[in-house]
Design a protein around this motif. Structure first.
Motif, PDB file in Angstrom:
ATOM      1  N   ILE A   1     -21.616  42.334  -8.611  1.00 34.78           N
ATOM      2  CA  ILE A   1     -22.743  42.794  -9.198  1.00 34.78           C
ATOM      3  C   ILE A   1     -24.327  42.175 -10.027  1.00 34.78           C
ATOM      4  O   ILE A   1     -25.108  42.178 -10.680  1.00 34.78           O
ATOM      5  N   CYS A   2     -23.164  41.595 -11.185  1.00 38.46           N
ATOM      6  CA  CYS A   2     -23.348  40.262 -12.363  1.00 38.46           C
ATOM      7  C   CYS A   2     -24.278  39.711 -11.837  1.00 38.46           C
ATOM      8  O   CYS A   2     -24.700  38.705 -11.110  1.00 38.46           O
ATOM      9  N   PRO A   3     -25.865  40.073 -12.610  1.00 44.91           N
ATOM     10  CA  PRO A   3     -27.326  39.209 -11.868  1.00 44.91           C
ATOM     11  C   PRO A   3     -27.175  37.845 -12.291  1.00 44.91           C
ATOM     12  O   PRO A   3     -28.051  36.916 -11.858  1.00 44.91           O
TER      13      PRO A   3
ATOM     14  N   LEU B   1     -24.287  31.936 -19.792  1.00 41.77           N
ATOM     15  CA  LEU B   1     -25.322  31.990 -18.832  1.00 41.77           C
ATOM     16  C   LEU B   1     -25.000  33.920 -19.183  1.00 41.77           C
ATOM     17  O   LEU B   1     -26.014  34.898 -17.844  1.00 41.77           O
ATOM     18  N   CYS B   2     -24.219  34.613 -19.135  1.00 39.55           N
ATOM     19  CA  CYS B   2     -24.380  35.871 -19.022  1.00 39.55           C
ATOM     20  C   CYS B   2     -25.919  36.444 -20.328  1.00 39.55           C
ATOM     21  O   CYS B   2     -26.002  35.971 -20.994  1.00 39.55           O
ATOM     22  N   VAL B   3     -26.290  37.563 -19.190  1.00 35.54           N
ATOM     23  CA  VAL B   3     -27.519  37.707 -20.043  1.00 35.54           C
ATOM     24  C   VAL B   3     -27.585  39.499 -20.472  1.00 35.54           C
ATOM     25  O   VAL B   3     -28.266  40.072 -20.829  1.00 35.54           O
ATOM     26  N   PHE B   4     -25.794  39.802 -20.887  1.00 31.77           N
ATOM     27  CA  PHE B   4     -25.277  41.020 -21.223  1.00 31.77           C
ATOM     28  C   PHE B   4     -26.604  42.081 -20.894  1.00 31.77           C
ATOM     29  O   PHE B   4     -27.019  43.366 -22.102  1.00 31.77           O
ATOM     30  N   CYS B   5     -26.952  42.453 -19.550  1.00 32.30           N
ATOM     31  CA  CYS B   5     -26.952  43.811 -18.993  1.00 32.30           C
ATOM     32  C   CYS B   5     -26.090  44.815 -18.662  1.00 32.30           C
ATOM     33  O   CYS B   5     -27.397  46.117 -19.394  1.00 32.30           O
ATOM     34  N   GLY B   6     -24.748  44.813 -19.045  1.00 34.54           N
ATOM     35  CA  GLY B   6     -23.890  45.628 -19.004  1.00 34.54           C
ATOM     36  C   GLY B   6     -23.930  45.930 -17.965  1.00 34.54           C
ATOM     37  O   GLY B   6     -22.429  47.252 -17.665  1.00 34.54           O
TER      38      GLY B   6
HETATM   39  S1  SF4 Z   1     -23.078  41.247 -19.071  1.00 31.89           S
HETATM   40 FE1  SF4 Z   1     -22.797  39.775 -18.558  1.00 31.89          FE
HETATM   41  S2  SF4 Z   1     -21.199  39.664 -16.815  1.00 31.89           S
HETATM   42 FE2  SF4 Z   1     -21.489  41.408 -17.020  1.00 31.89          FE
HETATM   43  S3  SF4 Z   1     -23.072  41.643 -15.355  1.00 31.89           S
HETATM   44 FE3  SF4 Z   1     -23.945  41.412 -17.042  1.00 31.89          FE
HETATM   45  S4  SF4 Z   1     -24.820  39.262 -16.700  1.00 31.89           S
HETATM   46 FE4  SF4 Z   1     -22.713  39.555 -15.922  1.00 31.89          FE
END
Ligand code: SF4
Ligand code: SF4
Length: 192
Positions: A94-96, A125-130
């Motif tokens: 699911i990670c965008p 790279l993470c966008v911290f979408c959760g």
């Molecule tokens: S919070 Fe970061 S690691 Fe988690 S799904 Fe979103 S982009 Fe991916």
């Protein structure tokens, strides 16, 4: 996919004569100044007043984060210390930002079947979408470490491994004040 063109708003003569807009901006600035000054003075005199705004001296003074703030990831463990993750790969799927990489292996526990051999997240790279937290069926990953200090000297250090996220590696972090009951929590953090 159709591209939508958004027209630029036209600028009136008043907007183009910047002096008027600058003065309007100064009016707002001074309104905030005097409102906050009066609040601080009234509170200093022991009178009832809502708290005035303050500037938090970050990074010397760590800022308090909201309870639902999405911060650096952590992996949760079972009672026996094994990671809860069953390597189902739902979070990776699911990670965008496609920044999660999991390698699965067979687990010794027949009821678990699979487990993560490695679990890396590239925080660069993470966008911290959760989404990874929402997708996890076994509540194995959280974003409640309350830490947002992500800077590193190279991109490799932004890749957090399973040991990092399980807390097995020592990292130097400062702990922000937890809330009104915490002794370090001072009046200036209080909401009106
Ligand atoms: S919070 Fe970061 S690691 Fe988690 S799904 Fe979103 S982009 Fe991916
Ligand atoms: S969704 Fe949860 S159990 Fe599945 S791989 Fe991600 S952290 Fe592990």
């Amino acid at each position: 996919m159709k591209v939508t063109t958004v027209p630029r708003p036209s600028r009136s003569l008043r907007t183009q004569v910047f002096v008027i807009e600058v003065w309007l901006g100064l009016v707002v600035t001074f309104r905030h100044l005097f409102v906050n000054l009066s609040r601080h003075i009234r509170r200093a005199l022991g009178l009832k007043a809502p708290p005035g705004s303050v500037t938090i001296q970050y990074p010397d003074d760590p800022a308090m984060l909201g309870k639902r703030a999405r911060t650096r990831h952590r992996l949760l463990q079972r009672e026996d210390g094994a990671p809860r993750c069953t390597a189902c790969l739902l979070c990776e799927t699911i990670c965008p930002a496609k920044c999660i990489r999991i390698t699965a292996e067979e687990a010794p526990d027949v009821y678990v079947e699979k487990r993560a051999k490695s679990f890396d997240i590239d925080l660069g790279l993470c966008v911290f979408c959760g989404y990874c937290v929402e997708a996890c069926p076994v509540d194995a990953i959280h974003m409640d470490s309350n830490n947002v200090e992500l800077s590193a000297y190279n991109r490799k250090d932004l890749i957090w491994t399973m040991d990092d996220m399980l807390g097995r590696k020592k990292h130097e972090f400062r702990t922000p004040p937890a809330g009104p009951t915490e002794p370090g929590y001072t009046q200036r953090y209080q909401e009106p």
